[in-house]
Motif scaffolding. Structure first.
Motif, mmCIF file in Angstrom:
data_model
loop_
_atom_site.group_PDB
_atom_site.id
_atom_site.type_symbol
_atom_site.label_atom_id
_atom_site.label_comp_id
_atom_site.label_asym_id
_atom_site.label_seq_id
_atom_site.Cartn_x
_atom_site.Cartn_y
_atom_site.Cartn_z
ATOM 1 N N LEU A 152 0.820 -1.213 0.000
ATOM 2 C CA LEU A 152 0.000 0.000 0.000
ATOM 3 C C LEU A 152 0.851 1.260 0.000
ATOM 4 O O LEU A 152 0.433 2.303 -0.511
ATOM 5 C CB LEU A 152 -0.932 -0.008 1.220
ATOM 6 N N LEU A 153 2.046 1.173 0.594
ATOM 7 C CA LEU A 153 2.974 2.306 0.538
ATOM 8 C C LEU A 153 3.622 2.429 -0.833
ATOM 9 O O LEU A 153 3.757 3.523 -1.382
ATOM 10 C CB LEU A 153 4.064 2.129 1.602
ATOM 11 N N ALA A 154 4.035 1.277 -1.391
ATOM 12 C CA ALA A 154 4.808 1.296 -2.635
ATOM 13 C C ALA A 154 3.931 1.434 -3.875
ATOM 14 O O ALA A 154 4.372 2.005 -4.882
ATOM 15 C CB ALA A 154 5.643 0.015 -2.738
ATOM 16 N N GLY A 155 2.707 0.915 -3.828
ATOM 17 C CA GLY A 155 1.855 0.885 -5.017
ATOM 18 C C GLY A 155 1.611 2.241 -5.653
ATOM 19 O O GLY A 155 1.891 2.434 -6.846
ATOM 20 N N PRO A 156 1.091 3.233 -4.901
ATOM 21 C CA PRO A 156 0.860 4.550 -5.511
ATOM 22 C C PRO A 156 2.139 5.199 -6.033
ATOM 23 O O PRO A 156 2.122 5.847 -7.093
ATOM 24 C CB PRO A 156 0.264 5.360 -4.350
ATOM 25 N N ALA A 157 3.249 5.030 -5.296
ATOM 26 C CA ALA A 157 4.511 5.616 -5.761
ATOM 27 C C ALA A 157 4.970 4.973 -7.067
ATOM 28 O O ALA A 157 5.413 5.658 -7.997
ATOM 29 C CB ALA A 157 5.589 5.443 -4.684
ATOM 30 N N LEU A 158 4.840 3.647 -7.154
ATOM 31 C CA LEU A 158 5.214 2.947 -8.390
ATOM 32 C C LEU A 158 4.307 3.344 -9.540
ATOM 33 O O LEU A 158 4.771 3.583 -10.668
ATOM 34 C CB LEU A 158 5.158 1.437 -8.157
ATOM 35 N N ALA A 159 3.010 3.456 -9.252
ATOM 36 C CA ALA A 159 2.067 3.867 -10.298
ATOM 37 C C ALA A 159 2.403 5.266 -10.803
ATOM 38 O O ALA A 159 2.413 5.522 -12.013
ATOM 39 C CB ALA A 159 0.635 3.832 -9.748
ATOM 40 N N GLY A 160 2.685 6.189 -9.863
ATOM 41 C CA GLY A 160 3.041 7.545 -10.271
ATOM 42 C C GLY A 160 4.304 7.592 -11.102
ATOM 43 O O GLY A 160 4.380 8.328 -12.094
ATOM 44 N N THR A 161 5.307 6.789 -10.733
ATOM 45 C CA THR A 161 6.554 6.751 -11.503
ATOM 46 C C THR A 161 6.313 6.259 -12.920
ATOM 47 O O THR A 161 6.824 6.828 -13.896
ATOM 48 C CB THR A 161 7.582 5.846 -10.791
ATOM 49 N N LEU A 162 5.522 5.201 -13.044
ATOM 50 C CA LEU A 162 5.234 4.644 -14.369
ATOM 51 C C LEU A 162 4.432 5.624 -15.217
ATOM 52 O O LEU A 162 4.676 5.764 -16.428
ATOM 53 C CB LEU A 162 4.473 3.323 -14.231
ATOM 54 N N ILE A 163 3.476 6.300 -14.593
ATOM 55 C CA ILE A 163 2.668 7.275 -15.338
ATOM 56 C C ILE A 163 3.541 8.391 -15.897
ATOM 57 O O ILE A 163 3.400 8.803 -17.054
ATOM 58 C CB ILE A 163 1.561 7.847 -14.426
ATOM 59 N N LEU A 164 4.458 8.889 -15.072
ATOM 60 C CA LEU A 164 5.310 10.005 -15.488
ATOM 61 C C LEU A 164 6.359 9.594 -16.518
ATOM 62 O O LEU A 164 6.807 10.431 -17.312
ATOM 63 C CB LEU A 164 5.998 10.614 -14.269
ATOM 64 N N THR A 165 6.752 8.320 -16.516
ATOM 65 C CA THR A 165 7.842 7.891 -17.403
ATOM 66 C C THR A 165 7.347 7.219 -18.683
ATOM 67 O O THR A 165 7.863 7.499 -19.768
ATOM 68 C CB THR A 165 8.789 6.936 -16.664
ATOM 69 N N VAL A 166 6.363 6.329 -18.567
ATOM 70 C CA VAL A 166 5.939 5.573 -19.763
ATOM 71 C C VAL A 166 4.460 5.706 -20.081
ATOM 72 O O VAL A 166 4.015 5.263 -21.149
ATOM 73 C CB VAL A 166 6.301 4.070 -19.621
#
Length: 444
Positions: A152-166
């Motif tokens: 739950l901590l990592a999921g939103p951060a990972l989603a945000g990173t992927l959205i901004l990059t790919v």
């Protein structure tokens, strides 16, 4: 005692459910931003999100009956494969030239149904791969809770990173792949003995009635469900009004991010605490700890500064992190295996149904009474509901160490069996008396 991670089947289940939980944690952020980008409509966003939540809520009781009726492992496998396909459909839509919101909404509705099955099926899976009730089961549930908190901590951060990059579409590619990996791990699980106990074939309606009777027969369970529902209700009042307060008088969006991140850290800390803490009366201690959510609510009502709000919210979520695995262990130990999925489904239903009610009523209360009254009333409600369960004999007197001893003693053949004579007994007769609800983070 063998550590649960040394058990091959639990290790596979742990990895599978971690992948599944991480996949679920990716979706809310990515889906919300993707629909807003495609449509620019808050109404269509509500429709898409409502499709997933609505089907999950409506189908939870049926999902419990299905999970109790069929092979536990195959039910989990089917749920993961279904979500893999639905998220792949969303990925194809978002990566295409003309994304169809209707197709995305239908995919999320199907995914919500599969999620309901997965939620109801988790406790039966744990009891089958970790058959010995007691210390080993407690550690297994605590490990599952820690993994969920990290996801739950990592999921939103990972989603945000992927959205901004790919881009948004690739988040769902990753999501579908993770569900596929989870399914492959589940396929490798080998449950000991029969996958499900043979029982007479009955109608779904009869199964639901039997499950509800098991809930009603346990005063510790249904009274705790009421308290947990109140917790979920007031938690969503805070989650709805909190961002508004942060923007108005706490310095902006960053203040709310700090509060929510403190909650995530607290949730993880509470899960880690549950690995070692062994209260003699786990339901009583867990419910009283949940009353601590009154702290951040009272601080918001009093207009407290940001550092106090961050600390208060972290403490409140630590109580939740402690309760979840503790509650799961109690339920898995005291509810018969044959109805465990149905009882768990009612647990989840009450928790999830209370959440949108808080979201709906919070802005109404804000418009009628201003900022502080809703927080103050919510603080009183959660304190009274959670502490009030101490007046219930089943909550006050339930001791898990005694129940485990009764079930694993010589009369039980040392098997650690969790079956009871029948729902009317409440707890084991030798105990001389007559005990989850909370997924506040959506938490599920």
């Amino acid at each position: 005692m063998t550590h649960p991670l040394r058990l091959r089947n639990f290790r596979l289940l742990f990895l599978s459910r971690t992948m599944s939980t991480l996949s679920d944690a990716l979706v809310p952020t990515a889906l919300s931003l993707a629909v807003v980008q495609v449509t620019g409509s808050a109404t269509l966003l509500a429709v898409v999100l409502g499709c997933a939540l609505g089907t999950r809520l409506v189908l939870l009781p049926v999902a419990g009956a299905v999970a109790d009726r069929f092979d536990t492992r195959l039910v989990a496998l089917a749920a993961d494969l279904t979500r893999m396909v639905t998220q792949a459909v969303v990925a194809v839509e978002l990566l295409g030239d003309d994304p169809g919101v209707t197709h995305i909404a239908i995919a999320q509705a199907v995914a919500g149904a599969a999620s309901a099955v997965g939620l109801a099926n988790l406790s039966p899976l744990v009891t089958k791969v970790v058959p010995a009730a007691g210390e080993q089961r407690i550690k297994a549930n605590s490990l599952m809770s820690v993994a969920k908190s990290v996801s739950l901590l990592a999921g939103p951060a990972l989603a945000g990173t992927l959205i901004l990059t790919v881009g948004h579409g690739w988040v769902f590619v990753v999501d579908a792949t993770a569900f596929g990996v989870s399914a492959a791990l589940m396929l490798a699980v080998r449950l000991p003995g029969a996958a499900r106990a043979p029982r007479a074939r009955t109608s779904i309606r009869a199964d639901l009635t039997e499950g509800f009777a098991e809930v009603r027969a346990r005063d510790w369970f249904w009274t705790s469900l009421i308290a947990h529902a109140v917790w979920n209700f007031v938690a969503n009042i805070l989650l709805t009004l909190g961002p508004l307060i942060a923007v108005r008088r706490l310095g902006g969006e960053g203040a709310w991010v700090a509060v929510t991140q403190a909650g995530g850290v607290g949730l993880l800390a509470g899960s880690l605490l549950s690995v070692r803490a062994r209260p003699k009366r786990p339901v009583l201690v867990g419910n009283i700890a949940l009353a601590g959510y009154a702290l951040p609510l009272a601080l918001f009502a009093a207009g407290a500064p940001l550092p106090l709000l961050v600390t208060g919210y972290g403490i409140a979520l630590a109580a939740l992190g402690f309760l979840n695995p503790t509650w799961d262990t109690v339920v898995q130990t005291l509810v018969p295996q044959g109805v465990l999925a149905r009882v768990s489904s009612y647990d989840w239903l009450v928790s999830l149904a209370a959440q949108p009610l808080g979201v709906i009523l919070a802005p109404v209360a804000l418009s009628l009474w201003g900022e502080r009254v809703p927080f103050a009333v919510a603080a009183v409600l959660v304190a009274v509901a959670c502490v009030g369960t101490a007046a219930v004999p089943g909550v006050r007197n339930l001791r898990l160490d005694r129940e485990v001893s009764v079930r694993s003693g010589p009369a039980a053949g040392g098997t650690g069996a969790t079956e009871k004579a029948g729902p009317a007994t409440g707890v084991a007769a030798p105990a001389g008396n007559r005990p989850e609800a909370l997924r506040a983070s959506g938490n599920d």
